[in-house]
Design an enzyme around this catalytic site. Structure first.
Site, mmCIF file in Angstrom:
data_model
loop_
_atom_site.group_PDB
_atom_site.id
_atom_site.type_symbol
_atom_site.label_atom_id
_atom_site.label_comp_id
_atom_site.label_asym_id
_atom_site.label_seq_id
_atom_site.Cartn_x
_atom_site.Cartn_y
_atom_site.Cartn_z
ATOM 1 N N CYS A 62 -5.018 -4.796 18.744
ATOM 2 C CA CYS A 62 -4.753 -3.386 18.444
ATOM 3 C C CYS A 62 -5.360 -2.462 19.511
ATOM 4 O O CYS A 62 -6.582 -2.342 19.601
ATOM 5 C CB CYS A 62 -5.327 -3.084 17.055
ATOM 6 S SG CYS A 62 -5.410 -1.344 16.631
ATOM 7 N N CYS A 120 -7.542 0.361 18.190
ATOM 8 C CA CYS A 120 -8.818 -0.190 17.711
ATOM 9 C C CYS A 120 -9.806 -0.295 18.872
ATOM 10 O O CYS A 120 -10.988 0.039 18.717
ATOM 11 C CB CYS A 120 -8.620 -1.564 17.080
ATOM 12 S SG CYS A 120 -7.576 -1.559 15.603
#
Length: 109
Positions: free
Chosen positions: A32, A35
């Protein structure tokens, strides 16, 4: 996240539910991009609130049960637990000020 504890199903009770201080939990995944973007912000918060706040991370790929339990549909989802209860949450990579404000950290720590 150097300052964060890995949160798993096995240690969730002890690290989050039974914690003496509020716990900021970052639900994330290795693949991600957002993230990875928010990781340094989480580290900054961990350093700034050290002693008053515990910071942990849940890899949703390794811990899909925890992600499901807290209805994590998008990542990063940052959740704040106090006295073992989910009290605030926000989703998405945000600047530190927005993240602190969205989670109402000052009100909880």
């Amino acid at each position: 996240m150097a300052n964060a504890i890995d949160i798993t199903t096995a240690n969730f009770q002890g690290e989050v539910v039974e914690s003496d201080v509020p716990v900021l939990v970052d639900f994330w995944a290795e693949w991600c991009g957002p993230c990875r973007q928010v990781a340094p912000v989480i580290d900054e918060i961990a350093a700034e609130y050290g002693g008053r706040l515990k910071v942990g991370k849940v890899d949703i790929d390794a811990e899909p049960g925890l992600a499901g339990q807290f209805r994590v549909m998008s990542i990063p989802t940052i959740a704040l637990f106090k006295d073992g209860q989910l009290v605030e949450r926000t989703t998405g990579a945000k600047p530190k000020g927005n993240l602190v404000g969205d989670l109402r950290l000052e009100a909880h720590v």
